[in-house]
Design an enzyme around this catalytic site. Structure first.
Site, PDB file in Angstrom:
ATOM      1  N   GLN A 137     -14.407  10.589 -13.662  1.00  0.00           N
ATOM      2  CA  GLN A 137     -13.687  11.788 -13.222  1.00  0.00           C
ATOM      3  C   GLN A 137     -12.665  11.461 -12.128  1.00  0.00           C
ATOM      4  O   GLN A 137     -11.688  12.184 -11.945  1.00  0.00           O
ATOM      5  CB  GLN A 137     -14.705  12.827 -12.717  1.00  0.00           C
ATOM      6  CG  GLN A 137     -14.095  14.138 -12.291  1.00  0.00           C
ATOM      7  CD  GLN A 137     -15.132  15.237 -12.186  1.00  0.00           C
ATOM      8  OE1 GLN A 137     -15.535  15.814 -13.192  1.00  0.00           O
ATOM      9  NE2 GLN A 137     -15.587  15.517 -10.977  1.00  0.00           N
TER      10      GLN A 137
ATOM     11  N   ASN B  29     -16.694  14.593 -23.089  1.00  0.00           N
ATOM     12  CA  ASN B  29     -16.376  13.165 -22.944  1.00  0.00           C
ATOM     13  C   ASN B  29     -15.172  12.752 -23.797  1.00  0.00           C
ATOM     14  O   ASN B  29     -14.296  12.017 -23.339  1.00  0.00           O
ATOM     15  CB  ASN B  29     -17.585  12.305 -23.318  1.00  0.00           C
ATOM     16  CG  ASN B  29     -18.787  12.590 -22.437  1.00  0.00           C
ATOM     17  OD1 ASN B  29     -18.670  13.364 -21.484  1.00  0.00           O
ATOM     18  ND2 ASN B  29     -19.919  11.991 -22.731  1.00  0.00           N
TER      19      ASN B  29
ATOM     20  N   THR C  54      19.439 -16.398   0.019  1.00  0.00           N
ATOM     21  CA  THR C  54      18.101 -16.909  -0.269  1.00  0.00           C
ATOM     22  C   THR C  54      17.492 -17.156   1.115  1.00  0.00           C
ATOM     23  O   THR C  54      18.224 -17.517   2.052  1.00  0.00           O
ATOM     24  CB  THR C  54      18.120 -18.228  -1.075  1.00  0.00           C
ATOM     25  OG1 THR C  54      18.774 -19.220  -0.295  1.00  0.00           O
ATOM     26  CG2 THR C  54      18.827 -18.075  -2.412  1.00  0.00           C
ATOM     27  N   HIS C  55      16.210 -16.958   1.241  1.00  0.00           N
ATOM     28  CA  HIS C  55      15.512 -17.084   2.545  1.00  0.00           C
ATOM     29  C   HIS C  55      16.165 -16.220   3.624  1.00  0.00           C
ATOM     30  O   HIS C  55      16.130 -16.567   4.804  1.00  0.00           O
ATOM     31  CB  HIS C  55      15.481 -18.535   3.023  1.00  0.00           C
ATOM     32  CG  HIS C  55      15.051 -19.512   1.982  1.00  0.00           C
ATOM     33  ND1 HIS C  55      13.739 -19.827   1.768  1.00  0.00           N
ATOM     34  CD2 HIS C  55      15.779 -20.206   1.070  1.00  0.00           C
ATOM     35  CE1 HIS C  55      13.667 -20.707   0.772  1.00  0.00           C
ATOM     36  NE2 HIS C  55      14.891 -20.943   0.321  1.00  0.00           N
TER      37      HIS C  55
ATOM     38  N   SER D 125      16.240  10.175  15.769  1.00  0.00           N
ATOM     39  CA  SER D 125      15.110   9.891  16.645  1.00  0.00           C
ATOM     40  C   SER D 125      14.951  11.044  17.620  1.00  0.00           C
ATOM     41  O   SER D 125      15.940  11.649  18.046  1.00  0.00           O
ATOM     42  CB  SER D 125      15.380   8.584  17.385  1.00  0.00           C
ATOM     43  OG  SER D 125      14.672   8.555  18.594  1.00  0.00           O
TER      44      SER D 125
ATOM     45  N   GLU E 151      12.378   3.724   3.878  1.00  0.00           N
ATOM     46  CA  GLU E 151      11.139   3.209   4.485  1.00  0.00           C
ATOM     47  C   GLU E 151       9.913   3.864   3.862  1.00  0.00           C
ATOM     48  O   GLU E 151       8.871   3.229   3.661  1.00  0.00           O
ATOM     49  CB  GLU E 151      11.157   3.439   5.999  1.00  0.00           C
ATOM     50  CG  GLU E 151      12.155   2.526   6.697  1.00  0.00           C
ATOM     51  CD  GLU E 151      12.393   2.881   8.165  1.00  0.00           C
ATOM     52  OE1 GLU E 151      13.099   2.126   8.832  1.00  0.00           O
ATOM     53  OE2 GLU E 151      11.893   3.926   8.636  1.00  0.00           O
TER      54      GLU E 151
ATOM     55  N   LYS F 212      20.456   7.266  17.145  1.00  0.00           N
ATOM     56  CA  LYS F 212      19.807   6.675  15.969  1.00  0.00           C
ATOM     57  C   LYS F 212      20.039   7.471  14.679  1.00  0.00           C
ATOM     58  O   LYS F 212      20.094   8.688  14.678  1.00  0.00           O
ATOM     59  CB  LYS F 212      18.292   6.580  16.200  1.00  0.00           C
ATOM     60  CG  LYS F 212      17.883   5.595  17.258  1.00  0.00           C
ATOM     61  CD  LYS F 212      18.094   4.160  16.874  1.00  0.00           C
ATOM     62  CE  LYS F 212      17.107   3.674  15.856  1.00  0.00           C
ATOM     63  NZ  LYS F 212      15.803   3.370  16.415  1.00  0.00           N
TER      64      LYS F 212
HETATM   65  N1  ARG Z   1     -14.650  16.803 -15.550  1.00  0.00           N
HETATM   66  C1  ARG Z   1     -15.087  15.673 -16.309  1.00  0.00           C
HETATM   67  C2  ARG Z   1     -14.120  14.508 -16.077  1.00  0.00           C
HETATM   68  O1  ARG Z   1     -13.049  14.748 -15.670  1.00  0.00           O
HETATM   69  C3  ARG Z   1     -15.158  16.000 -17.757  1.00  0.00           C
HETATM   70  C4  ARG Z   1     -16.179  15.235 -18.516  1.00  0.00           C
HETATM   71  C5  ARG Z   1     -17.532  15.692 -18.174  1.00  0.00           C
HETATM   72  N2  ARG Z   1     -18.515  15.072 -18.993  1.00  0.00           N
HETATM   73  C6  ARG Z   1     -19.811  15.054 -18.647  1.00  0.00           C
HETATM   74  N3  ARG Z   1     -20.598  14.465 -19.448  1.00  0.00           N
HETATM   75  N4  ARG Z   1     -20.213  15.533 -17.516  1.00  0.00           N
HETATM   76  O2  ARG Z   1     -14.463  13.376 -16.322  1.00  0.00           O
END
Ligand code: ARG
Length: 466
Positions: free
Chosen positions: A326, A114, A159-160, A281, A294, A287
């Site tokens: 994720q 985490n 403008t416009h 085209s 675009e 063209k």
């Molecule tokens: N692959 C996870 C992500 O990108 C990593 C973190 C995973 N953490 C967990 N508690 N499962 O967020």
């Protein structure tokens, strides 16, 4: 396909469903974080040494192995794509264990994916922000070079989408430089907030390892460590901020594209786009379509979609880490690709276009774009602005009836509406003097434009060497 270790198999009795496994894995996207994941891991190993989880010998072995892995992936950045690891963090750990055995299994002590994932992603973002600042400088440089060669090229300003007042092609270029300069500033500002490291936040409440997190942060090039672990693992503000800067900048690119598509159109022909960035085209042989521009305009919509996606992903998400997070990387990575490619393509389109000066000038003469000068003329002679505006409107109507330019009307016609008119009105209506009259800061006068070009060139030069 390598069969990799799972990071969390212990409490499970059954193997995951393969469909779920596929759904859950993120390696195919987050493999791009590999360099930062390894660098973060090297720094983390130093923290583990500091808190005596590793001996100096163990730390060095881990660091050396990770450096070898770093070299391997820099030669082959997609090396990991034939493994079945869940994500890049699992892959790096798996490779480490493969290289140095059981010692590799110590690296994850006191750390969670985490804090690890957000740390790697922040490092990745910082690196890409520096690259984008350079990309933005390059397009500004191309625009300033174009403005140098076109500072005398008079064309109508709108403008416009109605001809409003004469401007120069250079002035148009300078307007876009201002926009890209603001994008560059926004990116620089965002570095202030992204510059704190979440590593050492653990799963959500901090790490049991007694380490100096600020030192760890600085080892990875961050300014400091984050303040609250619960926030650190939940926070993706930096992704939202990045995508919002990208959206604003793509909006600028899209407006630039739209202007150039119009300038390149057969009705107007102010510029001719190079064959290099147009396509034909399949049916109509005559063209030559402005596809590159675009596509920039179209892809802007995709980038806005990414910003909305991440906002919606985070809205209502309980603290702290949830797997929803994720999904941040997919939208971020695809936006970076679109944004950088669009900047490059726009830069090349600008570099290779040909300005059709005669068409620009011819068009600037049309549409009574010098009518405001008439108002200013009367105001300078003491008439109240409202009255001057009314009289000038009447004179424009007269010229429309006669199907001629204002400057082709006889002096007696001017005098019919106000005896303040003298022969010098013709000088005032001259297109060059229309431009040169706007001589205060930010105006279109030739001198102001030359001054801006000089300032921009200086600031681009100095910011390049800083
Ligand atoms: N692959 C996870 C992500 O990108 C990593 C973190 C995973 N953490 C967990 N508690 N499962 O967020």
């Amino acid at each position: 396909m390598n069969s990799s270790i799972k990071l969390w198999g212990g409490r499970f009795l059954k193997k995951s469903n393969p469909l779920f496994q596929n759904f859950n894995n993120s390696l195919h996207t987050d493999y791009q974080l590999v360099k930062y994941d390894i660098l973060g891991s090297i720094s983390w190993s130093k923290s583990l040494l500091e808190c005596k989880v590793l001996t100096i010998f163990e730390q060095k072995s881990i660091e050396n192995a990770l450096k070898i892995l770093l070299k391997k992936v820099s030669h082959n950045p997609k090396l990991m794509l034939n493994s079945d690891s869940e994500d890049i963090h699992s892959w790096v750990e798996f490779e480490l264990v493969n290289m140095i055995g059981v010692l590799g299994k110590k690296l994850h002590t006191g750390r969670s994916r985490n804090d690890q994932v957000s740390n790697s992603l922040k490092l990745w973002c910082k690196n890409i922000i520096y690259k984008l600042i350079e990309d933005l400088k390059k397009i500004q440089y191309t625009l300033v070079l174009q403005s140098e060669v076109s500072y005398k090229c008079i064309m109508p300003g709108y403008t416009h989408l109605q001809r409003a007042q004469p401007i120069t092609f250079a002035y148009w270029c300078l307007a876009y430089i201002e926009m890209f300069k603001r994008d560059e500033q926004r990116l620089k500002d965002s570095l202030l907030r992204i510059n704190s490291s979440p590593l050492g936040s653990g799963a959500l409440s901090g790490t049991f390892c007694n380490i100096n997190r600020n030192k760890l942060a600085m080892d990875m090039g961050f300014l400091t460590a984050t303040n609250n672990s619960l926030d650190s693992v939940s926070d993706r503000d930096y992704v939202i901020e990045f995508l919002s800067i990208a959206s604003i900048s793509m909006m600028h690119l899209s407006r630039l594209s739209e202007d150039l598509i119009f300038f390149n159109s057969g009705e107007v022909s102010f510029v001719e786009l190079s064959d290099l960035f147009t396509s034909g085209s399949s049916l109509m042989p005559q063209k030559k379509n402005p596809d590159a521009l675009e596509l920039i305009r179209g892809k802007t919509g995709i980038v806005y979609g990414s910003l909305i996606s991440i906002l919606v992903i985070l809205k209502g998400l309980p603290l702290s880490y949830n797997k929803d997070l994720q999904e941040d990387k997919g939208v971020l990575f695809s936006t970076v690709n679109i944004w950088r490619n669009s900047l490059k393509i726009a830069e090349l389109v600008l570099k290779t276009l040909r300005i059709q000066r005669f068409n620009c000038l011819k068009s600037a003469y049309k549409g009574y774009a010098n009518a405001t000068e008439l108002v200013d003329y009367l105001v300078n002679k003491g008439l109240a602005f409202r009255d001057a505006h009314h009289i000038s409107g009447k004179i424009v109507l007269e010229a429309i009836k006669k199907k001629c330019f204002l400057e082709n009307l006889d002096i007696n016609i001017f005098k019919k509406y106000s005896d303040l008119f003298e022969l010098d009105v013709y000088n005032k209506l001259d297109i060059v003097s229309c431009i040169d009259n706007k001589s205060s800061k930010g105006g279109v006068s030739f001198n102001q434009v030359l001054k801006s070009i000089k300032n921009i060139k200086n600031s681009l030069y100095f910011s390049c060497i800083n």
